[in-house]
Design an enzyme around this catalytic site. Sequence first.
Site, mmCIF file in Angstrom:
data_model
loop_
_atom_site.group_PDB
_atom_site.id
_atom_site.type_symbol
_atom_site.label_atom_id
_atom_site.label_comp_id
_atom_site.label_asym_id
_atom_site.label_seq_id
_atom_site.Cartn_x
_atom_site.Cartn_y
_atom_site.Cartn_z
ATOM 1 N N ASP A 231 1.420 -5.855 -8.116
ATOM 2 C CA ASP A 231 0.467 -6.871 -7.908
ATOM 3 C C ASP A 231 0.490 -7.892 -9.010
ATOM 4 O OD1 ASP A 231 -0.370 -4.544 -6.211
ATOM 5 O OD2 ASP A 231 -1.188 -6.426 -5.189
ATOM 6 N N ARG B 117 -9.367 -12.029 -3.623
ATOM 7 C CA ARG B 117 -9.009 -10.702 -4.388
ATOM 8 C C ARG B 117 -8.809 -11.053 -5.624
ATOM 9 N NH1 ARG B 117 -5.733 -6.494 -0.706
ATOM 10 N NH2 ARG B 117 -6.677 -5.141 -2.491
ATOM 11 N N GLN C 187 -2.457 3.002 2.937
ATOM 12 C CA GLN C 187 -1.447 1.959 3.420
ATOM 13 C C GLN C 187 -0.134 2.718 3.423
ATOM 14 O OE1 GLN C 187 -3.683 1.585 0.932
ATOM 15 N NE2 GLN C 187 -4.014 -0.694 0.383
ATOM 16 N N ASN D 257 -0.535 -2.144 -10.055
ATOM 17 C CA ASN D 257 -0.235 -1.779 -8.768
ATOM 18 C C ASN D 257 -1.246 -0.929 -8.121
ATOM 19 O OD1 ASN D 257 1.671 -2.209 -6.515
ATOM 20 N ND2 ASN D 257 2.437 0.103 -6.911
ATOM 21 N N LYS D 258 -1.104 -0.551 -6.647
ATOM 22 C CA LYS D 258 -1.996 0.201 -6.143
ATOM 23 C C LYS D 258 -2.547 1.368 -6.864
ATOM 24 C CE LYS D 258 -3.744 -0.527 -3.130
ATOM 25 N NZ LYS D 258 -5.187 -1.192 -3.291
ATOM 26 N N GLY E 211 -1.254 -6.987 0.454
ATOM 27 C CA GLY E 211 0.103 -6.962 -0.168
ATOM 28 C C GLY E 211 0.131 -8.182 -0.868
ATOM 29 N N ALA E 212 0.775 -8.085 -2.247
ATOM 30 C CA ALA E 212 0.399 -9.397 -3.030
ATOM 31 C C ALA E 212 1.397 -10.627 -2.594
ATOM 32 C CB ALA E 212 1.133 -8.832 -4.539
HETATM 33 O O1 MRU Z 1 -4.522 -3.417 -1.593
HETATM 34 P P1 MRU Z 1 -3.164 -3.783 -0.955
HETATM 35 O O2 MRU Z 1 -2.961 -3.003 -0.013
HETATM 36 O O3 MRU Z 1 -3.123 -5.397 -1.130
HETATM 37 O O4 MRU Z 1 -2.322 -3.267 -2.402
HETATM 38 C C1 MRU Z 1 -0.854 -3.596 -2.093
HETATM 39 C C2 MRU Z 1 -0.127 -2.911 -3.161
HETATM 40 O O5 MRU Z 1 -0.684 -2.483 -4.276
HETATM 41 C C3 MRU Z 1 1.346 -3.158 -3.269
HETATM 42 O O6 MRU Z 1 2.044 -2.169 -3.752
HETATM 43 C C4 MRU Z 1 1.703 -4.247 -3.974
HETATM 44 O O7 MRU Z 1 1.171 -5.581 -3.305
HETATM 45 C C5 MRU Z 1 3.253 -4.758 -3.896
HETATM 46 S S1 MRU Z 1 3.683 -5.130 -2.528
HETATM 47 C C6 MRU Z 1 4.843 -6.045 -2.295
#
Ligand code: MRU
Length: 345
Positions: free
Chosen positions: A234, A88, A193, A244-245, A49-50
């Site tokens: 992100d 990352r 997730q 984003n994801k 999570g960012a």
């Molecule tokens: O790969 P992750 O689980 O770190 O990706 C997370 C996401 O894409 C969330 O949607 C993003 O970080 C926003 S969360 C506050």
Amino acid sequence: MSAIIKHIEWDGKILKVLDQKRLPKEEQWLECERVEDVCRVIKDMNIRGAPLIGIVAAFGVVINVKNNKSHGIEKAINEAIALLSQSRPTAVNLFWALERMKATYTRNKAREDVVEVLEQEAYKIWEEDIQISEKMAEYGVQFVESGDRILTHCNAGALATGGYGTALGVIYKANQQGKDILVYVDETRPVLQGARLTCWELKKAKIKYKLISDNMAGFLMNQRKIDKVFVGADRIVKNGGFANKIGTYSLACLAKKHNIPFYVVAPSSSFDLNLENETQIPIEYRSREEVIFINEKPIAPVDSDVENPAFDVTPPELVTAIICEKGIIKPPFTEGISRIFNLGK
Ligand code: MRU
């Protein structure tokens, strides 16, 4: 601090993190004693999570300084930053937090208590994130009406942040205000997730939800079963496009097709104002095993070729509004972002 979930602990020496890879099956904690441990929990997605990646990385810097201060604080900071910045690539909060730690050192290096100042700064990044999440939730909740059926993707909740949440923060706030909402949760393959973490959070908060697999959103939208989409980000760039994801872009296209409002909720630490448009955002590619295996069980021939981008990018024309702690940004985003961040002044 009014964190919804406690998932990190700092005792002045060791950073303990709740292992998100094991959720929802078990609540196990991992200990990070060295910056290499911090780097590994970020890279392996035990924490993710960012905003949370940024917070944890800041403590990684502090750990390296405390462990190596006799060899020079600046050297320890630079080493930590070099290592952590390789963990990352997509979430800009990581680089934002590392830069903030470096700048804090530069401003305070003449002080005797500079190590304590760095530690306080890491705490501040954490605390501020919770306050910022609450502020965004206060802004965002105006877009939620009682009776809404809201779709969210991945996990943009307490677990992804300092302890409150971005997109899910808005949902928590709506629930606190007594608004009757139903959340559709995308399972979010390959790492799940949504299924593992967002459902776990919503269940704890006693908020009504339905889990769906990622390929169901279009059908539900076509059946008018989804009123709004809320996601996190992100990295948001100058034109309002964002990463984003993986799967977010498909949802944004579907939402546009069905005239469903699509909201992005993200703190200013998720903005990268050095990039003009979303195609410039570096995308993380992850291992083939994430796609082939679920819970260590193969779901495809194990020698299959795989492509596994962890994020996608969504262009600004698919976004209804961006909710940030500085306010609500509506199209045209280039102007809105420039105004809210005082660019060009
Ligand atoms: O790969 P992750 O689980 O770190 O990706 C997370 C996401 O894409 C969330 O949607 C993003 O970080 C926003 S969360 C506050």
